[in-house]
Design an enzyme around this catalytic site. Structure first.
Site, mmCIF file in Angstrom:
data_model
loop_
_atom_site.group_PDB
_atom_site.id
_atom_site.type_symbol
_atom_site.label_atom_id
_atom_site.label_comp_id
_atom_site.label_asym_id
_atom_site.label_seq_id
_atom_site.Cartn_x
_atom_site.Cartn_y
_atom_site.Cartn_z
ATOM 1 N N THR A 1 9.294 -3.487 4.447
ATOM 2 C CA THR A 1 8.455 -2.297 4.604
ATOM 3 C C THR A 1 9.027 -1.359 5.664
ATOM 4 O OG1 THR A 1 6.319 -1.602 5.514
ATOM 5 C CG2 THR A 1 7.052 -3.766 6.154
ATOM 6 N N ASP A 2 8.666 -0.086 5.552
ATOM 7 C CA ASP A 2 9.092 0.880 6.583
ATOM 8 C C ASP A 2 8.351 0.643 7.908
ATOM 9 O OD1 ASP A 2 6.564 1.777 5.811
ATOM 10 O OD2 ASP A 2 7.170 3.871 5.528
ATOM 11 N N GLU A 3 7.268 -0.165 7.865
ATOM 12 C CA GLU A 3 6.454 -0.349 9.077
ATOM 13 C C GLU A 3 7.215 -1.085 10.177
ATOM 14 O OE1 GLU A 3 2.325 -1.321 8.276
ATOM 15 O OE2 GLU A 3 2.467 -0.460 6.274
ATOM 16 N N TYR B 1 1.218 -7.511 11.270
ATOM 17 C CA TYR B 1 1.861 -7.470 9.945
ATOM 18 C C TYR B 1 3.313 -7.030 10.068
ATOM 19 C CZ TYR B 1 3.364 -5.385 5.492
ATOM 20 O OH TYR B 1 4.099 -5.028 4.384
ATOM 21 N N LYS C 1 6.895 -9.006 9.338
ATOM 22 C CA LYS C 1 7.912 -8.534 8.371
ATOM 23 C C LYS C 1 9.244 -8.288 9.087
ATOM 24 C CE LYS C 1 7.590 -7.706 4.514
ATOM 25 N NZ LYS C 1 7.761 -8.539 3.298
ATOM 26 N N ASN D 1 3.070 2.168 -1.026
ATOM 27 C CA ASN D 1 2.987 2.237 -2.486
ATOM 28 C C ASN D 1 1.553 2.499 -2.937
ATOM 29 O OD1 ASN D 1 5.422 0.074 -4.031
ATOM 30 N ND2 ASN D 1 5.571 1.056 -2.048
ATOM 31 N N LEU E 1 -5.953 1.708 1.213
ATOM 32 C CA LEU E 1 -6.673 2.995 1.253
ATOM 33 C C LEU E 1 -7.010 3.580 -0.134
ATOM 34 C CD1 LEU E 1 -7.757 5.364 3.023
ATOM 35 C CD2 LEU E 1 -5.548 6.459 2.653
ATOM 36 N N PRO F 1 -14.584 5.230 4.072
ATOM 37 C CA PRO F 1 -14.281 5.050 5.496
ATOM 38 C C PRO F 1 -12.909 5.610 5.852
ATOM 39 C CG PRO F 1 -14.022 2.970 4.313
ATOM 40 C CD PRO F 1 -14.503 3.965 3.310
HETATM 41 P P1 NAD Z 1 0.139 -8.057 -2.318
HETATM 42 O O1 NAD Z 1 -0.643 -8.509 -1.143
HETATM 43 O O2 NAD Z 1 -0.506 -7.227 -3.368
HETATM 44 O O3 NAD Z 1 0.761 -9.323 -3.078
HETATM 45 C C1 NAD Z 1 1.338 -10.397 -2.399
HETATM 46 C C2 NAD Z 1 1.544 -11.536 -3.400
HETATM 47 O O4 NAD Z 1 2.154 -12.624 -2.694
HETATM 48 C C3 NAD Z 1 0.229 -12.059 -4.002
HETATM 49 O O5 NAD Z 1 0.390 -12.253 -5.386
HETATM 50 C C4 NAD Z 1 0.013 -13.382 -3.291
HETATM 51 O O6 NAD Z 1 -0.690 -14.333 -4.074
HETATM 52 C C5 NAD Z 1 1.454 -13.816 -3.034
HETATM 53 N N1 NAD Z 1 1.552 -14.747 -1.910
HETATM 54 C C6 NAD Z 1 1.009 -14.607 -0.670
HETATM 55 N N2 NAD Z 1 1.296 -15.684 0.077
HETATM 56 C C7 NAD Z 1 2.058 -16.504 -0.678
HETATM 57 C C8 NAD Z 1 2.654 -17.772 -0.457
HETATM 58 N N3 NAD Z 1 2.522 -18.408 0.716
HETATM 59 N N4 NAD Z 1 3.368 -18.343 -1.465
HETATM 60 C C9 NAD Z 1 3.491 -17.704 -2.664
HETATM 61 N N5 NAD Z 1 2.927 -16.516 -2.926
HETATM 62 C C10 NAD Z 1 2.216 -15.914 -1.956
HETATM 63 O O7 NAD Z 1 1.398 -7.333 -1.695
HETATM 64 P P2 NAD Z 1 2.223 -6.070 -2.221
HETATM 65 O O8 NAD Z 1 1.574 -4.839 -1.740
HETATM 66 O O9 NAD Z 1 2.507 -6.236 -3.664
HETATM 67 O O10 NAD Z 1 3.571 -6.251 -1.384
HETATM 68 C C11 NAD Z 1 4.635 -7.047 -1.895
HETATM 69 C C12 NAD Z 1 5.792 -7.023 -0.907
HETATM 70 O O11 NAD Z 1 6.223 -5.687 -0.688
HETATM 71 C C13 NAD Z 1 5.412 -7.579 0.475
HETATM 72 O O12 NAD Z 1 6.510 -8.312 0.951
HETATM 73 C C14 NAD Z 1 5.169 -6.337 1.312
HETATM 74 O O13 NAD Z 1 5.442 -6.585 2.671
HETATM 75 C C15 NAD Z 1 6.171 -5.371 0.695
HETATM 76 N N6 NAD Z 1 5.815 -3.936 0.801
HETATM 77 C C16 NAD Z 1 4.570 -3.503 0.403
HETATM 78 C C17 NAD Z 1 4.284 -2.137 0.479
HETATM 79 C C18 NAD Z 1 2.947 -1.595 0.005
HETATM 80 O O14 NAD Z 1 2.699 -0.393 0.180
HETATM 81 N N7 NAD Z 1 2.084 -2.376 -0.595
HETATM 82 C C19 NAD Z 1 5.244 -1.231 0.948
HETATM 83 C C20 NAD Z 1 6.495 -1.725 1.344
HETATM 84 C C21 NAD Z 1 6.771 -3.083 1.247
HETATM 85 P P1 TYD Z 2 -3.349 1.053 4.214
HETATM 86 O O1 TYD Z 2 -3.538 1.333 2.757
HETATM 87 O O2 TYD Z 2 -4.057 -0.109 4.815
HETATM 88 O O3 TYD Z 2 -1.768 0.938 4.447
HETATM 89 P P2 TYD Z 2 -0.931 0.861 5.852
HETATM 90 O O4 TYD Z 2 -1.840 0.611 6.962
HETATM 91 O O5 TYD Z 2 -0.040 -0.302 5.602
HETATM 92 O O6 TYD Z 2 -0.202 2.160 5.952
HETATM 93 O O7 TYD Z 2 -3.758 2.336 5.045
HETATM 94 C C1 TYD Z 2 -3.166 3.597 4.808
HETATM 95 C C2 TYD Z 2 -3.699 4.547 5.847
HETATM 96 O O8 TYD Z 2 -5.102 4.746 5.619
HETATM 97 C C3 TYD Z 2 -3.589 4.022 7.269
HETATM 98 O O9 TYD Z 2 -3.291 5.107 8.143
HETATM 99 C C4 TYD Z 2 -4.961 3.456 7.581
HETATM 100 C C5 TYD Z 2 -5.879 4.361 6.767
HETATM 101 N N1 TYD Z 2 -7.117 3.736 6.258
HETATM 102 C C6 TYD Z 2 -8.352 4.353 6.450
HETATM 103 O O10 TYD Z 2 -8.442 5.442 7.063
HETATM 104 N N2 TYD Z 2 -9.462 3.759 5.958
HETATM 105 C C7 TYD Z 2 -9.428 2.571 5.307
HETATM 106 O O11 TYD Z 2 -10.496 2.050 4.886
HETATM 107 C C8 TYD Z 2 -8.155 1.938 5.090
HETATM 108 C C9 TYD Z 2 -8.046 0.624 4.370
HETATM 109 C C10 TYD Z 2 -7.029 2.567 5.582
#
Ligand code: NAD
Ligand code: TYD
Length: 353
Positions: free
Chosen positions: A131-133, A156, A160, A186, A196, A211
């Site tokens: 992640t970019d975080e 988090y 990562k 994403n 969000l 919220p």
């Molecule tokens: P998500 O939380 O929707 O899905 C995570 C999946 O991992 C779930 O299916 C869960 O059951 C599985 N999982 C969790 N713990 C596990 C374990 N111990 N063993 C096997 N499976 C396990 O997450 P996501 O949003 O799809 O993110 C996927 C990846 O991409 C993550 O590594 C996250 O850090 C990275 N990522 C997410 C975003 C985003 O915006 N969502 C952006 C950049 C990178």
């Molecule tokens: P989120 O989807 O949790 O992603 P991330 O924190 O990983 O960027 O949140 C996106 C942005 O929205 C973040 O600045 C936090 C804010 N946010 C709210 O304002 N209200 C909410 O209920 C949630 C879940 C997030």
């Protein structure tokens, strides 16, 4: 023949990656390892579950014996590692869960890859999705580059960042062939409604408060999930071993602006009076240590690998809203379990309204 272990394939991004690879590469075998936490859902993959080149294994990436066995029995040639705990708010409440899955789980996979492939690392790739975080928080100016020093600020992102460091350390120490990518926020179909955008969509549909943390001025850089899955395909096939690629859409929005945009889109789709949904916007207590701004410079993957995002936010959000409105069964199922208790603890002030 490639036999790719995709971890976390039942989650939001993982399910889009699994679908893309299973449908596009019929001569590959895709093995999806997922323990099915609250965020994992096999309904996400119903359309491909019967395909010959796909296999699902329910299991934990932290289970070293299981992971080693899968590498050997399935003759795994490559890994695309997405399994993780992924929600910042949950990491604030329960950091240890994140340490276990994101750090320990990644190291278990790295160990299995090294011990299975060590006699000949050629023709193998361990591709870690991050992640970019990990880069921390920006002020109003500048972008995250692949060379930006790590500065994670939430449990988090710290977990990562740690897993990214382990992946690079294994490349340096054991010569494991690795690739990494770091992506921005994403959005799209199948995202669990704690994040969000799906949370807003679900609450607008149910006429519940929306919220917004703090003043809603925090900025995120949004990318449609299918474009992220395509970028992962580009990096897997064309990326150079040992390199990192930043993935983002050059698509920055303040939270309050994106909330208004979802409201506008949903007023139209639900035939509501203009401005009707926006009345639900409610400012709540800010997230602890809330990162102000994320913004990715994705020039490297665009220039070197030829990837580019296909959708801008308005179009992508409109498609996403359609998906959530059409898939009410999916939504009802995912919010039937742990979600209610999570929601009431996370949004205490809204429960009093
Ligand atoms: P998500 O939380 O929707 O899905 C995570 C999946 O991992 C779930 O299916 C869960 O059951 C599985 N999982 C969790 N713990 C596990 C374990 N111990 N063993 C096997 N499976 C396990 O997450 P996501 O949003 O799809 O993110 C996927 C990846 O991409 C993550 O590594 C996250 O850090 C990275 N990522 C997410 C975003 C985003 O915006 N969502 C952006 C950049 C990178
Ligand atoms: P989120 O989807 O949790 O992603 P991330 O924190 O990983 O960027 O949140 C996106 C942005 O929205 C973040 O600045 C936090 C804010 N946010 C709210 O304002 N209200 C909410 O209920 C949630 C879940 C997030």
């Amino acid at each position: 023949m490639r036999r790719i272990l995709i971890t976390g394939g039942a989650g939001f991004i993982g399910s889009h990656v699994v679908r893309l690879f299973v449908k596009k590469y019929l001569d590959f075998k895709i093995i999806n390892l997922d323990v099915l936490t609250y965020a994992g859902n096999l309904e996400n993959l119903q359309d491909i579950e019967g395909m010959d080149n796909y296999k699902f294994i329910k299991g934990d990436i932290c289970d070293e014996q299981l992971v080693n066995r899968i590498f050997k029995e399935e003759e795994i040639t490559d890994v695309i590692h997405l399994a993780a705990e992924s929600h910042v708010d949950r990491s604030i409440k329960n950091p240890m869960r994140f340490v276990k899955t994101n750090i320990f789980g990644t190291v278990a996979l790295l160990n299995a890859a090294v011990s299975t492939w060590k006699d000949n690392f050629e023709n193998h790739t361990f591709y870690h999705i991050s992640t970019d975080e990990v880069y921390g928080s920006l002020t109003d100016e500048g972008y995250f580059l692949e060379t930006t020093p790590y500065d994670p600020k939430s449990p988090y992102s710290a977990s990562k960042a740690s897993s990214d460091h382990f992946v690079r350390a294994y490349a340096n120490t054991y010569k494991l062939p690795i690739k990494l990518s770091n992506c921005s926020n994403n959005y799209g179909p199948n995202q669990f409604p704690e994040k969000l955008l799906p949370l807003m969509i679900n609450n607008i549909k149910n006429n519940k408060p929306l919220p917004i943390y703090g003043k809603g001025e925090n900025i995120r850089d949004w990318l449609y999930v299918v474009d992220h899955a395509k970028a992962i395909d580009y990096v897997f096939h064309k990326g150079i071993l040992g390199e990192t690629y930043n993935i983002g859409g050059f698509n920055e929005w303040r939270n309050i602006d994106i909330a208004h945009l979802v409201c506008k889109i949903m007023d139209k789709k639900l035939d509501r009076k203009k401005g009707g949904s926006a009345k639900l916007i409610t400012f709540v207590e800010d997230r602890a240590g809330h990162d102000f701004r994320y913004a990715i410079d994705s020039s490297k993957i665009m220039n070197k690998l030829g990837w580019k995002p296909s959708l801008q936010l308005e179009e992508g959000l409109s498609r996403t809203v359609d998906w959530y409105l059409e898939n009410t069964g999916w939504l009802t199922n995912v919010i039937s379990g742990d979600y209610k208790s999570y929601y009431s603890k996370q949004y205490i002030s809204l429960q009093r309204n």
